[in-house]
Design a protein around this motif. Sequence first.
Motif, PDB file in Angstrom:
ATOM      1  N   UNK A 194     -12.228   7.711   5.782  1.00  0.00           N
ATOM      2  CA  UNK A 194     -12.011   8.257   4.437  1.00  0.00           C
ATOM      3  C   UNK A 194     -10.526   8.184   4.066  1.00  0.00           C
ATOM      4  N   UNK A 195      -9.666   8.443   5.031  1.00  0.00           N
ATOM      5  CA  UNK A 195      -8.218   8.372   4.756  1.00  0.00           C
ATOM      6  C   UNK A 195      -7.795   6.959   4.400  1.00  0.00           C
ATOM      7  N   UNK A 196      -8.376   5.946   5.103  1.00  0.00           N
ATOM      8  CA  UNK A 196      -8.035   4.550   4.791  1.00  0.00           C
ATOM      9  C   UNK A 196      -8.458   4.204   3.368  1.00  0.00           C
ATOM     10  N   UNK A 197      -9.673   4.641   2.982  1.00  0.00           N
ATOM     11  CA  UNK A 197     -10.164   4.341   1.619  1.00  0.00           C
ATOM     12  C   UNK A 197      -9.330   5.054   0.564  1.00  0.00           C
ATOM     13  N   UNK A 255     -13.703  -1.394  -7.348  1.00  0.00           N
ATOM     14  CA  UNK A 255     -15.124  -1.039  -7.325  1.00  0.00           C
ATOM     15  C   UNK A 255     -15.702  -1.186  -5.920  1.00  0.00           C
ATOM     16  N   UNK A 256     -15.255  -2.185  -5.168  1.00  0.00           N
ATOM     17  CA  UNK A 256     -15.723  -2.358  -3.786  1.00  0.00           C
ATOM     18  C   UNK A 256     -15.334  -1.147  -2.940  1.00  0.00           C
ATOM     19  N   UNK A 257     -14.080  -0.676  -3.095  1.00  0.00           N
ATOM     20  CA  UNK A 257     -13.610   0.493  -2.338  1.00  0.00           C
ATOM     21  C   UNK A 257     -14.411   1.734  -2.717  1.00  0.00           C
ATOM     22  N   UNK A 258     -14.680   1.926  -4.027  1.00  0.00           N
ATOM     23  CA  UNK A 258     -15.429   3.104  -4.489  1.00  0.00           C
ATOM     24  C   UNK A 258     -16.836   3.103  -3.894  1.00  0.00           C
ATOM     25  N   UNK A 259     -17.497   1.931  -3.901  1.00  0.00           N
ATOM     26  CA  UNK A 259     -18.849   1.865  -3.350  1.00  0.00           C
ATOM     27  C   UNK A 259     -18.847   2.204  -1.860  1.00  0.00           C
ATOM     28  N   UNK A 263     -19.877   7.451   2.456  1.00  0.00           N
ATOM     29  CA  UNK A 263     -19.463   8.470   3.411  1.00  0.00           C
ATOM     30  C   UNK A 263     -20.047   9.831   3.030  1.00  0.00           C
ATOM     31  N   UNK A 264     -19.977  10.779   3.962  1.00  0.00           N
ATOM     32  CA  UNK A 264     -20.393  12.137   3.651  1.00  0.00           C
ATOM     33  C   UNK A 264     -19.323  12.793   2.793  1.00  0.00           C
ATOM     34  N   UNK A 265     -19.700  13.147   1.574  1.00  0.00           N
ATOM     35  CA  UNK A 265     -18.737  13.687   0.611  1.00  0.00           C
ATOM     36  C   UNK A 265     -19.201  15.055   0.122  1.00  0.00           C
ATOM     37  N   UNK A 288     -15.373  16.225  -3.758  1.00  0.00           N
ATOM     38  CA  UNK A 288     -14.936  14.844  -3.563  1.00  0.00           C
ATOM     39  C   UNK A 288     -15.696  13.901  -4.501  1.00  0.00           C
ATOM     40  N   UNK A 289     -17.001  14.120  -4.644  1.00  0.00           N
ATOM     41  CA  UNK A 289     -17.765  13.263  -5.566  1.00  0.00           C
ATOM     42  C   UNK A 289     -17.271  13.418  -7.000  1.00  0.00           C
TER      43      UNK A 289
END
Length: 765
Positions: A87-90, A130-134, A139-141, A145-146
């Motif tokens: 999650x930190x990387x994204x 958009x690729x990063x968001x998908x 992940x569990x959010x 966060x959502x």
Amino acid sequence: MFCHAGSPNLICLIATLAGTDNDAHDYFMNSDPYSTRLIWPRLIAVAALALIAVTVLLGVALGIKTRQQFREIDSSWTEYSGGAERKGILISSLREHLGYGGIIHNFKNYVLRQDPVYLTQTQAQIDQFYVVVEEFKQLQLSEYERAALATILGTIRVYQARLEIAQQATAEGWDVAQTDQLVQVDDTAAIGALATLEQIWNDIQTASSRRIVAAVDEGQQLILIGFMSVLALALTALVIAGMIYLLVQYLRGAVSQLALELRERRRLQRSESQLATAVEQSPATIVVTDTDARIQYVNKKFETLSGWRRDEVIGETPAFLQSGRTSAANYELLRQRLLEGKSWTGVFLNRKKDGSEYWVETTILPLVAADGTIQNFIASGEDITEKRHARDQVIQAQKLEAVGQLSGGIAHDFNNILTTIIGASHLAALDADDGSDLAGEIEHIDIAARRAQNLVRELLTFARREPGQPQAVDLSEIVSEVSRLLRASMPPMIRLRCDTSGPLAVLGDPTHLHQILMNLCRNASEAIGAEDGTIEIGFAASDPPQGFAPRDDGWVLLTVRDDGPGMSEGTRARLFEPFFTTKPLGKGAGLGLAVVYGLVEEIGGQITVESTRGQGTCFSVLLPASSEQALTEERDRPELPRGHETIMLVDDDMEIAGTLRRILLRLGYRVEAFTSPLVALERIRQWPDRFDVILSDLMMPDLSGEALVTEIRGLRPNIPVLFCSGYKPDTIVVPGEQPEVLDKPVDPATLAKKLRHLLDSISAE
């Protein structure tokens, strides 16, 4: 590099290639910090059953509590290094897309600068976003966060929608400030939402760290309690006290081992992140393939340079980059070299996704495992397109320099020959009856000689770029003269229509204007070829196009239109390049339109072309108009100006000297011709006052025209001088008044008028 369970395989591959932290990697892969290494002493003591029971119960309680603490540490570490790490990387990737150099920055640059490069970068980054968001959504959010992710996504969609408005503004030329105001997006909420995501992630990391620290602290306290309890029992059970002592020592070592591992993992995690960032942000393209040339990884520079996204090329071979300029045999030799474990360095001409081409200097290395087998190929490339273009420009400049040297070498001799031809045709025309066949043939000789004269002038103009002498010129006179020459040389099936609306003055050099119109008309005639066709020449006052400042005298638009076959888009794009021609070998030098382009620029005008296959071509030349009265020549003058003065004629070419002497004798002058400047100088030293004017070539052996006139004016300072030269130097230095220079081949009419004007001006003084 240490690659933990969640690291991308490719980054580990590159890290292994770099040889980073191998010792740490081996240490952690071969050690087990959780192994139990208790050494239970074989001390058997007889103690009271009550003390034994208490000791057993205390040991069991301490063991259960210790196991709980280890599970707590293991759970906290799993939470710390598992999903939270990804999650930190994204989140870092989202900040990169929103920060400097990202979507917002490139969108703003595109709106303000309207550079299509920023448009391409913005669109590519939106797709990557958009690729990063998908991936983030998988992940569990939490609900927060959502909600934050939805806020960021909504803002980027607004930017995407506003990008279409910015594209329309660029295409239609809207005002930049108004466009910027129109497409402004309030991204405060998105920035805040990103901060919320980062805060939530930091809170999770902080909580996990606190749990680990708390567990360690509690374990240490537990150790202390256990130690104190064991000491209390040690008075009665030395054996049990010794065992507890050993257990306490083990627990301390285990806790220290865990703390050391935690610090080391954090350090290696930072090192891995730095290496991954360096690879991604490298100024060189990096491509990693397997041994079957299937792409496993490309960095951002590759995506930017080639136009292909990472997800489009993973699993493919680099064949989609091939431009077709490199043979299959060369690729096979390259592959064989790599399979032998050798590196390869060379230059590829690759093709981008949009079809354009670029040059890249590439080094390909095989990645060899410890057992000697080749695992992967890694290619690093540098974009050298601009370097290649610069080299091509240097080659082109060398070509032009060669043309200049060649032109200077042939101009003098060739113009001398043309002077003889034009002079002889003029003399023959004086003796021929008007309208006779002989007069017609002589006119054709004159036309051919003047076309050769124009060819030499084009070469010299293109090579030297000699500035013209701008003056008010009647464009209708130029059109009439060119049409007269064209009608005598064009095929009869081509019709020539010229504007006869009347005089219209433009500001330019008459010779250059003649060259421009003659080249355009000749080009149109050659395009039509042997087919029936029409060439139309027109001119009229015109408003300046966009980007041209208004002039007090205005502008004139000259058009040359033909109904020939037209030209393709590729031909039209290269039309004004030097040495570019569509004619067969030997039919064209590719200089005509390049000369036209340079002359129009020198005048301060503009040339454009419109052409469609099968619908003909139209050249439009914008010329500065002139309010001054254009100087005109009387074409039907019954005879040339005559005289009776004595002329010294000096030219090292015997034929030119003879031709000019005959012309001047027909005009009534007394002429003494010399082919040696030294003999001519000796003659005037003997009779300084014998001659009324000096007519001399400039470039002669033994003594140049400048040196000859310098010596003569030492005897007669005010004697009038007229130079004739086939190759004019940049400067002429002689004492007294600077002589005028006539270009060879010399037109007899021009020579007669210049001589008469020069002699009359001296007489008037």
